[in-house]
Design an enzyme around this catalytic site. Structure first.
Site, mmCIF file in Angstrom:
data_model
loop_
_atom_site.group_PDB
_atom_site.id
_atom_site.type_symbol
_atom_site.label_atom_id
_atom_site.label_comp_id
_atom_site.label_asym_id
_atom_site.label_seq_id
_atom_site.Cartn_x
_atom_site.Cartn_y
_atom_site.Cartn_z
ATOM 1 N N LYS A 34 -73.615 36.703 27.435
ATOM 2 C CA LYS A 34 -73.231 36.856 28.852
ATOM 3 C C LYS A 34 -74.225 36.121 29.755
ATOM 4 O O LYS A 34 -75.327 35.766 29.307
ATOM 5 C CB LYS A 34 -73.138 38.344 29.210
ATOM 6 C CG LYS A 34 -74.417 39.123 29.056
ATOM 7 C CD LYS A 34 -74.102 40.605 28.937
ATOM 8 C CE LYS A 34 -75.352 41.419 28.751
ATOM 9 N NZ LYS A 34 -75.663 42.289 29.854
ATOM 10 N N ARG A 129 -74.249 54.704 33.399
ATOM 11 C CA ARG A 129 -73.789 53.493 34.090
ATOM 12 C C ARG A 129 -72.315 53.335 33.746
ATOM 13 O O ARG A 129 -71.466 53.744 34.499
ATOM 14 C CB ARG A 129 -74.626 52.272 33.671
ATOM 15 C CG ARG A 129 -74.302 51.024 34.456
ATOM 16 C CD ARG A 129 -75.155 49.836 34.051
ATOM 17 N NE ARG A 129 -74.990 49.471 32.651
ATOM 18 C CZ ARG A 129 -75.590 48.443 32.064
ATOM 19 N NH1 ARG A 129 -76.434 47.690 32.742
ATOM 20 N NH2 ARG A 129 -75.388 48.169 30.796
ATOM 21 N N TYR A 254 -96.078 27.356 53.042
ATOM 22 C CA TYR A 254 -95.464 28.195 54.082
ATOM 23 C C TYR A 254 -96.233 29.509 54.237
ATOM 24 O O TYR A 254 -96.646 30.125 53.240
ATOM 25 C CB TYR A 254 -94.024 28.529 53.693
ATOM 26 C CG TYR A 254 -93.070 27.362 53.823
ATOM 27 C CD1 TYR A 254 -92.837 26.762 55.053
ATOM 28 C CD2 TYR A 254 -92.392 26.892 52.703
ATOM 29 C CE1 TYR A 254 -91.950 25.694 55.160
ATOM 30 C CE2 TYR A 254 -91.494 25.838 52.802
ATOM 31 C CZ TYR A 254 -91.280 25.244 54.041
ATOM 32 O OH TYR A 254 -90.406 24.194 54.149
ATOM 33 N N MET A 302 -88.816 25.839 48.201
ATOM 34 C CA MET A 302 -87.524 25.642 47.533
ATOM 35 C C MET A 302 -87.639 24.630 46.382
ATOM 36 O O MET A 302 -87.069 24.815 45.310
ATOM 37 C CB MET A 302 -86.483 25.160 48.544
ATOM 38 C CG MET A 302 -85.077 25.134 47.998
ATOM 39 S SD MET A 302 -83.898 24.478 49.185
ATOM 40 C CE MET A 302 -83.844 25.780 50.392
HETATM 41 C C1 LIG Z 1 -73.764 46.701 26.365
HETATM 42 C C2 LIG Z 1 -74.948 45.841 26.079
HETATM 43 N N1 LIG Z 1 -75.377 45.707 24.823
HETATM 44 C C3 LIG Z 1 -76.443 44.948 24.514
HETATM 45 C C4 LIG Z 1 -77.153 44.286 25.493
HETATM 46 C C5 LIG Z 1 -78.338 43.458 25.105
HETATM 47 O O1 LIG Z 1 -79.506 43.947 25.666
HETATM 48 P P1 LIG Z 1 -80.905 43.218 25.377
HETATM 49 O O2 LIG Z 1 -80.805 41.892 26.061
HETATM 50 O O3 LIG Z 1 -81.912 44.101 25.998
HETATM 51 O O4 LIG Z 1 -80.999 43.089 23.900
HETATM 52 C C6 LIG Z 1 -76.750 44.413 26.814
HETATM 53 C C7 LIG Z 1 -77.504 43.742 27.880
HETATM 54 O O5 LIG Z 1 -77.720 44.196 28.940
HETATM 55 C C8 LIG Z 1 -75.622 45.220 27.126
HETATM 56 O O6 LIG Z 1 -75.187 45.357 28.386
#
Ligand SMILES: Cc1ncc(COP(=O)(O)O)c(C=O)c1O
Length: 367
Positions: A34, A129, A254, A302
């Site tokens: 992701k 969550r 800055y 920047m």
């Molecule tokens: C559902 C889920 N599993 C696994 C992970 C992987 O976590 P990490 O990057 O701490 O290994 C994440 C990341 O946030 C997650 O949201």
């Protein structure tokens, strides 16, 4: 001259995957891709992780892009679908979906989809969550089993809120809730993120879900990547574009937040928050030039930062500067910027050129 380049070491990535395998030898690997593979470039990372069993993404668009790039492995939508009509695409592309609300569950059961879909039932064991309330799991699991829309058996999953802190009491609580859920589930389970892979063997089950450790960053508080033999995948570099003399008492940058305590020399490096170098980085944050650490001096702009090189006369315009990565742990920079490595990696912007190292062909390396 290298200006704002992120070098991505694909051999280090594959090495880190082997570290996952060494730590969880009996589990399948759902590798987290992701957020553009934590800023590393989703497609290239997916193509290099051929030893992973599946990939995890947070948005349907990320999964669609992976399929368009020819990635055929299972891809799990970690938050499931946001609108019921996305189920058509999910089914057509052969994606897996998480279900974490009763609404998603109802939409899934009611959908008219061409192909059945594998489902990961996400239960909230205490992070609060995402996830179904634990008490609803037995009934939902019962109802979904054998439904025409589900491919195989659902996989039970949950997520740790504090696995980076091995002593945190929430870990034990989440373990106990998960254990109870397993009494109502005979199929596969998934619980462990990177920190749990390294710290909690009893969390591994059939699927582990590494993210940050794949990218060579320690997931456990107060430890470093090298403690686990993890190697940094991204090294962020740029070059020195000017060398300036400043007199004692003169300020730099800055807000004039840094003032020379004595006559000195500053090197200006072409990188800034427009590239994802954190504006919060404090004066003194280390930057590596020719193997030596120099302190960030003045506010991050920047497109530029300055470092105090004192009397070092060998440094010249065009020399390479390392902002993080090889020989300069990202964890250190995150501390100086009062953030976490995750945010820095994901924050590298589109104008930073990614250069992927070639992975050595294992056949050519044979004696
Ligand atoms: C559902 C889920 N599993 C696994 C992970 C992987 O976590 P990490 O990057 O701490 O290994 C994440 C990341 O946030 C997650 O949201």
């Amino acid at each position: 001259m290298k200006i704002a380049v992120a070098e991505i070491n694909l051999e280090a990535l594959q090495h880190n995957l082997l570290v996952v395998k060494r730590n969880a030898p009996n589990s399948k690997i759902l590798a987290m891709l992701k957020a553009n593979a934590y800023g590393h470039g989703t497609t290239e990372i997916a193509k290099s992780l051929h030893q992973a069993d599946a990939f995890g993404v947070a948005r349907l668009s990320e999964a669609v892009a992976l399929r368009a790039a020819g990635i055929t492995k299972p891809i799990v939508l970690l938050e499931g679908f946001f609108e019921a009509d996305e189920l058509q695409i999910i089914s057509n592309l052969g994606l897996d979906t998480v279900l974490h609300t009763e609404q998603q569950f109802d939409d899934f059961m009611a959908a008219d989809i061409p192909r059945s879909v594998r489902v990961w039932l996400k239960v909230d064991t205490g992070m609060h969550r995402l996830g179904l309330p634990p008490e609803t799991f037995p009934a939902i699991r019962e109802k979904i089993s054998g439904h025409k829309n589900i491919l195989g058996e659902p996989i039970l999953m949950s997520h740790f809120g504090c696995a980076d802190d091995v002593t945190h009491s929430l870990n034990d609580y989440q373990f106990s809730v998960f254990e109870e859920l397993q009494n109502h589930h005979k199929g596969e389970c998934s619980f462990a993120n990177s920190a749990a892979i390294l710290s909690f063997k009893n969390s591994h089950h059939q699927w582990v879900r590494p993210g940050i450790m794949l990218y060579g960053v320690s997931p456990v508080n107060n430890t470093s990547a090298s403690d686990y033999e993890l190697k940094p995948v991204m090294t962020l570099k740029s070059s020195i574009i000017a060398i300036r003399e400043v007199k004692k008492g003169q300020s730099v940058g800055y807000g004039a937040t840094w003032v020379a305590k004595e006559d000195t020399r500053l090197a200006v490096i072409a990188i800034g928050y427009g590239d994802g170098y954190p504006r919060n980085a404090e004066n003194g944050t280390p930057i590596l030039v020719n193997g030596v650490k120099y302190p960030l001096s003045g506010r991050v702009s920047m497109d530029m930062i300055s470092i105090d090189i004192g009397n070092e006369k060998t440094i010249k315009v065009g020399d390479e500067a390392i902002l993080w990565g090889e020989n300069l742990p990202l964890e250190t920079i995150a501390d100086y910027a009062k953030t976490v490595p995750y945010e820095l990696l994901c924050g590298v912007t589109g104008r930073v050129e990614k250069r992927f190292s070639r992975v050595k062909n294992e056949f050519n390396n044979r004696p």
